[in-house]
Design an enzyme around this catalytic site. Sequence first.
Site: not given
Length: 397
Positions: A125, A128-129
């Site tokens: 993701c 997300c990261d």
Amino acid sequence: MGGLAGLAAGVYGARARLKTVILEKGSTGGQAATTEELENYPGFPGGTTGRGLTKAMEDHARSFGTEIKKENVIDSDLGGETKVIKTKSGNEYRARAVVLASGAHPRSLKIKGEKELTGKGVSYCATCDADFFEELEVVVVGNGDAAVEEAIYLTKFADQVTIIVIHDQGILDCNKQSAERAFANPKIHWVWSSVLEEIKGDGIVESVVIKNIKTGQLTEMETNGVFFFVGTVPNTDFLQGKVDLDEKGYIMTNERMETSVSGVYAAGDARVKYLRQVVTAAADGAVAAVAAERYLAEEEFFKKQVSDFDGAVMAVFWAPQDEESIAAVALLEKTAQELGDRVKLVKIDASRSEVAVQRYQVTTIPAVLFFVKGEVAARISGQFTAIEIKEQIADLL
């Protein structure tokens, strides 16, 4: 089940005045919520964000009365008239219709080092990261829409993004617009005709081993992170043996999102479909909710008009555009009056009652099905006379 398909079903279900509950183990939005940029959702020519769109849909669903509960669905009993959904917390939810919108999760390639270093430099993701890799170097595995678009997003943070592509130079599986943007991005580098062989690192990702599929040559390259975008796996383990799945585990449906089980529908990435995109997930949810609403309406009609009647019911399947069936209805109305209070005539427009037509396998009209205590006791199709109808009723009563 609170992704785009589930939220769309929530909007349509609650708006139809159905008591609607969405069960979601995490935050709403599903995979779409982890997508930073959405450039192809209709109505947003300047683009939008996945989280922004899913939050708007969540608010929309709630505004009509949809409840969203934090629950992890682990099992179900879908075969009866009342469906039972079981959750990890021990709760059971009962409903007469269910829309399965369980989505999918990123596919793992099970490469050496992938599992051990997940969350330690290995990610699925970008949204997300990505910020963990500011001014660092990362590798992207995959070359479809998700891979290339997320690689472009990663360049906002990372100094260099290397995309490993299994195809020959210049060949990508993504849409042309994304490909052109990626080729023009100076931060994106390409490794062609190659696959990822291994991920190395002592506690965190430090390097990867890349294999050229034409020469077999192995090359080790230093990197700080690896992002996988190589497809998805449906979240349908809890549905094994409950509804028909294909060989990959996706739910099989028809165009009305009906599964192999009456009253159970499926929508979104978990079902067999040609295109898995945000817009098709939303469309699936809308279709499933409308189909479920019509199913429930027909069920309620049958219960009141047929199942609850203490006597014999003549259910005639007809169509207003069919002259023969119009004549049959007239004959049956007269015959029902002559037979008295223990016989009831119910008229069903076959062109508008697809659920009943399929359930009772009505292939020609006019057709008369005789019900006793809610069960089909006899049937007559095609032309018939008043005498034949009266003889059949006499046999049943």
